[in-house]
Each structure stands twice: as C-alpha cells, then as structure tokens.
Design a protein around this motif. Structure first.
Motif, PDB file in Angstrom:
ATOM      1  N   GLN A 241     -10.861  23.290   4.469  1.00  8.50           N
ATOM      2  CA  GLN A 241     -11.722  22.105   4.545  1.00  8.50           C
ATOM      3  C   GLN A 241     -12.552  21.956   3.278  1.00  8.50           C
ATOM      4  OE1 GLN A 241     -15.446  21.562   7.058  1.00  8.50           O
ATOM      5  NE2 GLN A 241     -13.981  20.345   8.252  1.00  8.50           N
TER       6      GLN A 241
ATOM      7  N   VAL B  95      -2.321  16.359   7.594  1.00  9.65           N
ATOM      8  CA  VAL B  95      -3.675  16.660   8.066  1.00  9.65           C
ATOM      9  C   VAL B  95      -3.605  17.890   8.963  1.00  9.65           C
ATOM     10  CG1 VAL B  95      -4.551  14.296   7.910  1.00  9.65           C
ATOM     11  CG2 VAL B  95      -3.425  15.055  10.006  1.00  9.65           C
TER      12      VAL B  95
ATOM     13  N   GLY C 192     -11.425  18.628   1.997  1.00 15.48           N
ATOM     14  CA  GLY C 192     -12.352  17.678   2.601  1.00 15.48           C
ATOM     15  C   GLY C 192     -12.169  17.509   4.093  1.00 15.48           C
ATOM     16  N   PRO C 193     -13.202  17.000   4.771  1.00 17.73           N
ATOM     17  CA  PRO C 193     -13.171  16.883   6.237  1.00 17.73           C
ATOM     18  C   PRO C 193     -12.296  15.761   6.769  1.00 17.73           C
ATOM     19  CG  PRO C 193     -15.231  16.022   5.359  1.00 17.73           C
ATOM     20  CD  PRO C 193     -14.515  16.640   4.211  1.00 17.73           C
ATOM     21  N   SER C 194     -11.733  14.934   5.908  1.00 17.95           N
ATOM     22  CA  SER C 194     -10.795  13.920   6.390  1.00 17.95           C
ATOM     23  C   SER C 194      -9.371  14.451   6.435  1.00 17.95           C
ATOM     24  CB  SER C 194     -10.848  12.673   5.497  1.00 17.95           C
ATOM     25  OG  SER C 194     -10.401  12.984   4.177  1.00 17.95           O
ATOM     26  N   ARG C 195      -9.115  15.595   5.788  1.00 15.19           N
ATOM     27  CA  ARG C 195      -7.780  16.215   5.800  1.00 15.19           C
ATOM     28  C   ARG C 195      -7.728  17.444   6.695  1.00 15.19           C
ATOM     29  NH1 ARG C 195      -4.885  15.862   1.119  1.00 15.19           N
ATOM     30  NH2 ARG C 195      -3.130  16.548   2.403  1.00 15.19           N
TER      31      ARG C 195
ATOM     32  N   GLU D  56      -0.199  13.932   0.728  1.00 19.26           N
ATOM     33  CA  GLU D  56      -1.491  13.416   1.211  1.00 19.26           C
ATOM     34  C   GLU D  56      -1.433  12.950   2.661  1.00 19.26           C
ATOM     35  OE1 GLU D  56      -0.942   8.820  -0.460  1.00 19.26           O
ATOM     36  OE2 GLU D  56      -2.457  10.140  -1.330  1.00 19.26           O
TER      37      GLU D  56
ATOM     38  N   PHE E 243     -10.052  19.168   9.748  1.00 21.30           N
ATOM     39  CA  PHE E 243     -11.249  18.854  10.534  1.00 21.30           C
ATOM     40  C   PHE E 243     -11.180  19.458  11.935  1.00 21.30           C
ATOM     41  CE2 PHE E 243      -8.229  15.345  10.552  1.00 21.30           C
ATOM     42  CZ  PHE E 243      -8.051  15.054  11.893  1.00 21.30           C
TER      43      PHE E 243
END
Length: 347
Positions: free
Chosen positions: A54, A34, A58-61, A31, A63
C-alpha cells in the motif's frame, strides 16, 4: 520453468516474500490490478504477505475491506467483469464459506452464463491447513470443495519458487483462481515431526526465487523427487512429509507435487504410476470425499493393469480439526512410511 520469463537474478525468499514479490511485480506491470481484503492494506495482512504494497502503490490499488467475505468476492467479480484484475485475500480458508455462493454460483459461471461476454479474472488467495494451532476455524483444507466446481481453477504451491510463478499466472488468467497457501510452509518446509523447518528456505534450492517476472503453468505437476519403486501423489505441506517418510522407509519414491489440483496434470500422474507400478495418495485434508478420492479413481481407471498393489491413501482424520492435537491429526512421516511399506507387503 515457463518460457515467459525475464532475465533476472535470484535471491533467497520465504513463501511470504515470494507471494509479496509476485503481487509487487504485477502491480507495477499492470495498472488494472488491485489487491484488497481484510487488513491487507496498512497492516500488510495477518501473515504480512502484502506488507509495504500500500505504501508503494497507494490506497486505491492496495486497500482494506470490511469483514465481509461475501462482499469482498462480490466486489471482485464486478471489478473483473469490467476490466480490472483483482487479487483478494480471504484471511483464512476457513472464512470462505460466507462467500461460497459468490464463488460457486457467480464467479465460476460468469464466462458460461454470459456466453463469453464477461469473465471473472480474479485471484482469491487463502491461507490453508494447520501448523499454527488455530483449531477448527483457522486450519481447514477445503481444496476438494473447489475442485468440484466447474469454472474454477485451484492451485496449492509447496515452495516459494512455485508460489510466485503460480500467483503471477493466476493473476494473468481470465478465469477465477483459488490460490491456496499452506501456512505451515510460509517460512520453511516442515518434516511433520514438530513445528520447526527441516531447512530454512534460504538453504533450500526451491527458496531461490527470481526477483522479476516469470510464470509457472497452472496445469502442470512438478517432479519433486525422482524414484522407481513407488509413486506418491501429493501437494502442499505433504510433499516434505513424503520425502522424509521415503527416506525413513528406505524406499525409492517418485514424489509428484501436483501443485495444480484443477486442471490436473493427468499425463504426469499416469506416466509416474506406469513407471513404478505402485501408488500412494497423500494429503492433509480429511479422508472422506477428499481430493485423494478423485486421484485414486483416476489412477484406477487409467493404470489398473500397471498396478502391482492396491492404491494406498493417507490423509487427515474424519474428525473436526483438533486444536491441541493437530500434530496427531497430520499425516506424519511415521504413518506415511508405514503406508509405503504396506504397498510392498500387499503386492
């Protein structure tokens, strides 16, 4: 193949798919990883290497970043120092220059200047070399600049299997890794005569890639083709040009795919040259002060009394990269085969 490998089935992959698979595997396992850069999020990257990541993570990982290579690398250094493992994409290797100070002065030196208190575990992916008629600002091969800098690791895979294993190893490494991806190999190996693959990756043995986790060491070369008459030291796209040239010249060549430019597998190089007694160094980048000069020096230093002929060096020309004449710029099979034959004539 590394011992660090899961039991998993293989399937045909292009290099693009293999790189995406490596990032997918690592994003799922850790986790703290990125992935970011220009257009790598929603769009999936200019070459689609990050397509779908993405949406999955998700957009936090995964981007997008502003068009600021210096900012991208600077942010990645800070992230790495505080526990993350960033994987950043510089859209083309030609675009790294605005980030050179961050790479050379900060990322490469962080472990040393902090006495081991901080590290910079970041991987910087860069599509490199020609093959798309991108001209001077989309086709450079700057690997020699990175190998010159203490504290950086520099790798360049030539096939999907190595690409995935090397990228996973790079992400897990605690030091900054420059990960150079030959654009001309994204979808299949080329012979240098034209812009079509010799064979699609789906029919190439190195295009069968494990779907799960495995690693390839960051300090080992790979013997792509075994021979006894001549050693070819090369990497990236030129592995396949060397293969075609050896066949056309009728020479039994030992083709060593360096894949890790620094650290360099010197033992494999010396073993091959001592076996064959002849050496040709081949790369796409310009000749003067190219990485081939370092290879020639090392062979000369360690294998002088084993050499039966002078070392030959075949490279790109010492000119600004041509736009419409890039196939004349590349070392092609004809030019390489002539160099192979010279090594025997000059013996």
């Amino acid at each position: 193949m590394s011992m660090a490998q899961e039991k998993t089935k293989t399937r045909p992959m292009t290099m693009i798919q293999a790189l995406r698979s490596a990032m997918d595997v690592m994003l799922e396992r850790d986790e703290n990883i990125v992935v970011f850069g220009e257009d790598v999020g929603y769009f999936g990257g200019v070459f689609r290497c990050t397509e779908g990541l993405q949406a999955k993570y998700g957009p936090s990982r995964v981007f997008d970043a502003p068009i600021s290579e210096s900012g991208i690398v600077a942010a990645a250094i800070g992230m790495g120092a505080y526990g993350l493992r960033p994987v950043v994409e510089i859209q083309f290797a030609d675009y790294f220059y605005p980030a050179a100070d961050q790479i050379f002065s900060e990322a490469a030196r962080l472990r040393y200047r902090s006495a081991g208190g901080y590290t910079a575990p970041l991987t910087i992916r860069m599509p490199c070399g020609g093959g798309i008629f991108g001209g001077q600002t989309h086709s450079q091969s700057p690997e020699a600049l990175f190998t010159h800098v203490a504290g950086l690791r520099t790798v360049m895979p030539s096939n999907p299997y190595d690409a995935k294993g090397l990228l996973i190893s790079s992400i897990e490494n605690d030091d900054p890794v420059i990960f150079l991806e030959p654009k001309r190999l994204y979808n299949g190996p080329f012979d240098g005569h034209h812009d079509q693959p010799v064979v699609p990756w789906s029919k190439h043995p190195l295009g069968n890639v494990p779907e799960g986790y495995y690693t390839v060491p960051l300090d080992s070369a790979s013997l792509y083709r075994e021979g006894r008459e001549l050693t070819v030291l090369t990497y990236g796209t030129m592995v396949y040009v060397a293969e075609v040239a050896a066949r056309e010249a009728g020479i039994d060549a030992d083709i060593l795919d360096l894949r890790s430019l620094w650290p360099l597998d010197l033992d494999a190089i010396l073993a091959s040259v001592r076996k064959t007694g002849r050496c040709v160094v081949l790369h796409e980048a310009t000749r003067t002060s190219g990485f081939g000069a370092e290879l020639c020096a090392l062979v000369q230093e360690h294998c002088f009394y084993h050499l039966e002929a002078p070392i030959e060096r075949i490279t790109g020309w010492d000119t600004p990269y041509p736009h419409s004449h890039e196939w004349a710029y590349f070392p092609g099979p004809k030019r390489v085969a002539e160099a192979f034959k010279r090594v025997f004539r000059e013996a």
